[in-house]
Write a protein that holds these residues in place. Sequence first.
Motif, short mmCIF file in Angstrom:
data_model
loop_
_atom_site.label_atom_id
_atom_site.label_comp_id
_atom_site.label_asym_id
_atom_site.label_seq_id
_atom_site.Cartn_x
_atom_site.Cartn_y
_atom_site.Cartn_z
N ILE A 149 -1.95 -9.53 1.17
CA ILE A 149 -2.47 -8.06 1.83
C ILE A 149 -2.25 -7.94 3.08
CG2 ILE A 149 -4.53 -6.54 2.38
CD1 ILE A 149 -5.05 -7.27 -0.32
N GLY A 150 -1.83 -7.34 3.95
CA GLY A 150 -1.88 -7.23 5.01
C GLY A 150 -0.40 -6.58 6.02
N ASP A 151 0.91 -7.25 4.95
CA ASP A 151 2.30 -6.87 5.65
C ASP A 151 2.72 -5.11 4.31
OD1 ASP A 151 4.93 -6.95 6.31
OD2 ASP A 151 4.33 -8.61 6.52
N ASP A 152 3.83 -5.43 4.28
CA ASP A 152 4.51 -3.71 3.97
C ASP A 152 4.71 -4.21 2.64
OD1 ASP A 152 4.44 -2.30 5.91
OD2 ASP A 152 6.59 -3.26 6.67
N ALA A 153 4.72 -5.31 2.20
CA ALA A 153 4.66 -5.65 0.32
C ALA A 153 4.03 -7.06 0.53
CB ALA A 153 5.88 -5.49 0.22
N THR A 191 -1.89 -5.36 -8.20
CA THR A 191 -2.16 -4.36 -7.51
C THR A 191 -2.89 -3.90 -7.35
OG1 THR A 191 -0.34 -3.83 -7.23
CG2 THR A 191 0.15 -5.30 -5.75
N LEU A 192 -3.87 -3.03 -6.19
CA LEU A 192 -4.70 -1.81 -7.01
C LEU A 192 -4.54 -0.05 -5.77
CD1 LEU A 192 -7.84 -0.76 -7.12
CD2 LEU A 192 -8.81 -1.86 -5.43
N SER A 193 -4.43 0.78 -6.44
CA SER A 193 -3.95 1.50 -5.57
C SER A 193 -5.75 2.80 -6.01
CB SER A 193 -3.38 2.73 -6.18
OG SER A 193 -2.91 4.08 -5.51
N VAL A 241 -3.06 -8.33 -4.71
CA VAL A 241 -1.86 -8.99 -3.74
C VAL A 241 -1.66 -7.74 -3.05
CG1 VAL A 241 -1.04 -11.72 -4.72
CG2 VAL A 241 -0.05 -9.06 -5.06
N GLY A 242 -1.76 -6.75 -2.66
CA GLY A 242 -1.57 -5.42 -2.76
C GLY A 242 -2.22 -4.36 -3.13
N GLY A 243 -1.85 -3.17 -2.23
CA GLY A 243 -2.44 -1.54 -3.30
C GLY A 243 -2.01 -0.72 -2.17
N ASP A 244 -2.96 0.33 -2.64
CA ASP A 244 -2.48 1.78 -1.40
C ASP A 244 -3.62 2.87 -1.55
OD1 ASP A 244 -1.20 3.26 0.13
OD2 ASP A 244 -0.48 4.67 -1.37
N THR A 245 -4.02 3.27 -0.12
CA THR A 245 -5.99 3.83 -0.34
C THR A 245 -5.14 5.09 0.38
OG1 THR A 245 -6.93 1.62 0.36
CG2 THR A 245 -7.91 3.58 0.20
N THR A 246 -5.99 5.65 -0.32
CA THR A 246 -5.79 7.86 0.26
C THR A 246 -6.32 8.51 -0.53
OG1 THR A 246 -4.77 7.67 -2.63
CG2 THR A 246 -3.76 7.82 -0.38
#
Length: 302
Positions: A30-34, A90-92, A122-127
């Motif tokens: 987590i923290g970069d573009d991918a 990954t978690l959206s 390792v990553g995701g999206d938060t909206t």
Amino acid sequence: MGASAMTREFDLIARIASRVRPRRDVALGIGDDAAVLDIPPGHDLVVTMDTLNTGIHFPPETDPASIGWKALAVNLSDLAAMAATPAWCTLSLALPDADAAWLDAFLDGFLALAGQHDCTLVGGDTTRGPLSISVAAHGLVPHGGALRRSGAQPGDDVWVTGTLGDAAEALATWRATASLDGIEPRQRERLERPTPRVDTGARLRGLATAAIDLSDGLAADLGHLLAASRAGALIDPQMIPGDADLVHRLAGGDDYELCFTAPAQHRATLKPLATRIGHIDATPGLRLNDGTPIPRGWTHFA
Ligand code: ADP
Ligand code: MG
């Protein structure tokens, strides 16, 4: 607006990142573009994704920790059905407001299950939006070893893990009483915190000919396996494991157990892992050996 409602997306992501324990094979989390992930030689990457929407996939009053657990569990169950070992996810998250307390509780459940399987977020999206959770899980399987729905052969045994119908009975109680509190605790646990059969799935490599996980009910999901394998099955309804009513065991859904097929030569090896409920034959479709018709599964509870 309260302090938590003013928490910005950035702060929520930092909150998530601070609680993640990375595996060695996460080159960049987590923290970069991918994210950048190191796939071990000789393995296939197995990828799946599932979304949970409030009011459709879980009762709106479900506690956030259980939602977090289940959002990952349904994905790990898909990996288990492929005989893959979980590695990354990954978690959206779409959240109606930036509620840090809700997020912390959600992560309690999500990360507890992730930790059990050494599956790193390792990553995701938060909206912002009506509560909706999408998780993708990534697993590893020795090259060529993934189980599919399509390999069942006439003569194979049909097996299921665990017990079926408990989550469906829990939902039936919830529907009838409009409350989660009246549900028998063991059934509620099965509904809210299903156990993905990851270890069993991995044990099936080289033994099972086909597999599927049970999300929409045995009749519907075994039906998918049969269609993919261009085969049929004769099942003994008395052998379907569990205390629930037959209609819930056969057509309930939300079980997150595995259904798989295997040649009879593996019976002794498989017996400790699952219950044998019938066999594959060449007559298309699923049939019960007492001649009763198959009840229709329901798709979710809404
Ligand atoms: P971008 O705009 O480049 O997509 P974001 O600001 O959306 O970046 O995300 C920043 C970092 O935080 C990325 O590494 C992303 O994968 C991660 N991230 C965002 N939301 C989540 C989440 N809900 N769970 C885990 N990681 C997240
Ligand atoms: Mg970017």
